[in-house]
Motif scaffolding. Structure first.
Motif: not given
Length: 239
Positions: A123-132, A202-211
């Protein structure tokens, strides 16, 4: 390449055996999840990747066949990720609760369209890493569908797990709009610090989806949005 996505909440209460007498309260959410999984099946993917929030022990990949359970919630119920045989790697650790709920949803709907693998995201994973991470998924040559698990804010009412925070309703509304319209830019821009304060899992999983969806031409549909226990639950389908 990403061909479809379903976004579902991940409270163990979604499983009727866990909810017990309160089970009917989430019937509408369950029905929406079934509809969202139907969109995934209709996309005819080569592989389904399930992404959900996870603690330290549940982070990283989970191969098909990995088992999970709801014993930690007082229910003698086991689940398994996908329908394939569990190899040695699948017996090393259990699924995190979010992926156990996803496995229950898949079993409930009789998923058999494609092999399944899981990914637990801290859950704490940074947005940039999630997107990557998402970009790596979206860059696969095979047709990939995503089942993305996660809850919105847990601060919507006085009785919510995080008590009442006046910022929660607006933040959750922004989340629902972004997920319902497949707004990749809005998901990338979610405020990670505010999401943490509002207990948004859900923030981190949703940003994985965005990437993963950066180069996919997908349209979104919002199927469900409510906060029956003071926690925001959103169901959406992208296709």
């Amino acid at each position: 390449m990403l061909v479809a996505a379903a976004v579902c909440p991940c409270p163990p209460l979604l499983v009727p055996d866990v909810a017990a007498g309160a089970a009917p309260e989430l019937d509408t959410a369950r029905a929406a999840c079934t509809d969202a999984l139907g969109v995934l099946a209709a996309s005819l993917p080569d592989r389904l990747l399930v992404v959900g929030p996870a603690g330290q022990s549940g982070r990283g990949p989970h191969p098909e066949g990995t088992r999970g359970s709801f014993r930690g919630f007082g229910v003698d119920l086991d689940v398994r990720l996908g329908t394939g045989n569990a190899g040695p790697a699948a017996t090393e650790r259990e699924l995190p609760p979010s992926l156990a709920v996803a496995s229950w949803l898949l079993e409930r709907t009789g998923w058999c369209q494609a092999p399944v693998e899981g990914l637990g995201v801290g859950e704490p994973l940074a947005a940039e890493r999630c997107i990557a991470v998402g970009r790596e998924i979206g860059g696969r040559p095979e047709r990939v569908a995503l089942l993305v698990m996660g809850d919105a804010g847990a601060c919507r009412t006085l009785k919510a797990p995080g008590y009442l925070d006046e910022r929660a309703a607006g933040f959750d509304a922004d989340i629902a709009r972004a997920l319902g319209s497949a707004d990749v830019a809005a998901l990338k821009a979610l405020d990670a610090e505010l999401a943490y304060e509002l207990k948004v899992s859900g923030r981190a999983p949703w940003q994985v989806l965005a990437g993963a969806a950066e180069n996919a031409d997908l349209a979104g549909t919002l199927l469900y949005e409510d906060a029956p226990y003071g926690v925001g639950y959103v169901v959406a389908a992208w296709s």
